[in-house]
Design an enzyme around this catalytic site. Structure first.
Site, PDB file in Angstrom:
ATOM      1  CG  HIS A  77      -0.226  -0.084   2.438  1.00 49.84           C
ATOM      2  ND1 HIS A  77      -0.069   1.373   3.177  1.00 49.84           N
ATOM      3  CD2 HIS A  77       0.285  -0.584   3.341  1.00 49.84           C
ATOM      4  CE1 HIS A  77       0.687   1.158   4.434  1.00 49.84           C
ATOM      5  NE2 HIS A  77       0.766  -0.210   4.606  1.00 49.84           N
ATOM      6  CG  ASP A  79      -2.650   4.427   3.003  1.00 45.20           C
ATOM      7  OD1 ASP A  79      -2.404   3.018   2.732  1.00 45.20           O
ATOM      8  OD2 ASP A  79      -3.433   4.373   4.067  1.00 45.20           O
ATOM      9  CD  GLU A 172      -2.342  -1.581   5.763  1.00 46.21           C
ATOM     10  OE1 GLU A 172      -2.417  -2.613   6.342  1.00 46.21           O
ATOM     11  OE2 GLU A 172      -2.041  -0.595   6.005  1.00 46.21           O
ATOM     12  CG  ASP A 195       2.067  -3.409   4.955  1.00 49.13           C
ATOM     13  OD1 ASP A 195       2.834  -2.454   5.359  1.00 49.13           O
ATOM     14  OD2 ASP A 195       0.803  -3.379   5.399  1.00 49.13           O
TER      15      ASP A 195
END
Length: 407
Positions: A77, A79, A172, A195
């Site tokens: 992700h 963001d 996310e 992540d």
């Protein structure tokens, strides 16, 4: 371009998401970075590069072997967390960290006395902030590692691999990243989110998660004449918070222990709003926690009048373990890949969640692999360059091993 330059370029973009927005993505500035990534993927020679109107970006590295092998995917992700500013990030590199305090900027120091995890990375090159913003390794490091791995595979055609899909998505950090993810378009047998935290982390069980929005109505009366009339929503907000277990908060729990986390209070005499997140690995305890929130609201309404307190509780994601357990080959491949590139696996539950949790429940088994960053969501976030390099090697090796996988 090496992975350090790639990652530092990414940190120049402010991609903070917002819980208060109803748009997708939640902040328009995320799209600026998505457009940059789209052009970069095209420049790096990937195929089927496509971004939809919501900022979900997909691309393909075509197979270089004959015959059918599973199609796998890698997801990150773009963001960054609403918890700390991601604007005007001033990343800096500490070469061959020697174990001492790090001066981030005047008056702001990161010390191993406060952050002992620093000592696990002595001798390495650390990318840090200036102590006023987060860094954004969560999850721009994951993006950099995926892109770097795809570039490496194109440059080393002797490494055989099947079709590989990659995807980058917004939001996310506010639990919305997988909501508009097109699993059918992605077209993978399974995938991995890149992540996670420190080197070696592999996670395929996570919190069950819900959000709770509490609204408390008060009655404002001149304080000089308020007896028997005023209902102070500020006071009631404190009372509600005190009804939840004091030893079940993020700062008092670890491992498999769940919690209630008060994210935000907006309050005056007439109206108070409290925002919570609810977390627990165990599904039954998770349901109990949601019921407790609602029961607290009921008890306050019994005391202060119906409609004084309302509680809106919404599920966000569930523990992916129940979806991964039947397909443990997805995990076995990662363990083998880590071992072959010299990484010691650290299998642990996520005290949080990833898009992979929601994707697993949408039919795409999707455990989480380390990206290498540490102290996410705050100004003391850092990432060793060597950790990013190791994550890239793991991705490449997974692609290679999958090409030889026999179902």
């Amino acid at each position: 371009m090496d992975i350090t330059e790639r990652f530092l370029n990414y940190t120049k973009f402010d991609t903070q998401s917002s819980e208060d927005s109803e748009s997708v993505p939640s902040t328009s500035k995320q799209l600026l970075f998505a457009e940059y990534l789209k052009k970069e993927l095209e420049h790096e020679g990937l195929d089927d590069v496509e971004m939809d109107e919501k900022g979900y970006l997909y691309a393909t590295l075509k197979s270089n072997i004959k015959g059918h092998v599973p199609t796998i995917g890698f997801i990150s992700h773009y963001d960054t967390s609403p918890d700390c500013s991601g604007a005007d990030i001033k990343a800096q590199i500490v070469r061959q960290y020697d174990g001492s305090d790090i001066l981030l900027s005047e008056g702001i120091t990161m010390s191993p006395k406060k952050f002992p995890e620093l000592l696990q990375h002595t001798g390495e090159d650390l990318i840090v902030t200036d102590g006023t913003t987060l860094l954004g390794a969560d999850d721009k490091a994951g993006i950099a590692e995926i892109v770097q791995a795809m570039v490496y595979l194109q440059q080393h055609k002797e490494i055989k691999h099947g079709k590989i899909r990659i995807a980058f998505n917004p939001d996310e950090e506010i639990g919305m990243g997988a909501h508009h993810f097109d699993v059918e378009k992605f077209g993978c047998d399974w995938a991995y989110t890149i992540d996670g935290g420190d080197v070696g982390e592999l996670e395929f069980e996570n919190f069950n998660a819900a959000s709770a929005k509490i609204s408390i109505k008060g009655i404002s009366v001149h304080p000089g004449y308020a007896k028997g009339k005023m209902v102070n929503a500020n006071v009631l907000a404190n009372e509600f918070a005190s009804m939840l277990p004091k030893d079940e908060t993020p700062e008092t729990t670890e491992g498999y222990q769940g919690f209630f986390h008060l994210l935000n209070i907006q309050s005056n005499v007439e109206l108070a709003k409290l925002s919570y997140i609810i977390r627990d690995h165990d599904r039954e305890r998770f349901e109990d926690r949601k019921r407790l929130i609602c029961r607290c609201a009921e008890l306050m309404n019994e005391k202060y009048g119906e409609g004084t307190v309302t509680a809106e509780v919404n599920d966000q994601y569930y523990n992916m373990k129940e979806k991964i357990d039947p397909q443990m080959h997805v995990i076995d491949l990662v363990l083998k890949a880590m071992q072959q590139v010299g990484v010691s696996p650290k299998v642990k539950p996520i005290r949080g969640g990833t898009d992979g949790a929601q994707l697993s429940f949408k039919g795409l088994p999707c455990p989480n692999i380390f990206a290498g960053g540490i102290n996410f969501h705050g100004p003391y976030e850092f990432i060793p360059i060597q950790s990013m390099e190791k994550a890239t090697q793991v991705i490449v090796k997974i692609c290679e091993l999958t090409a030889a996988y026999n179902e």
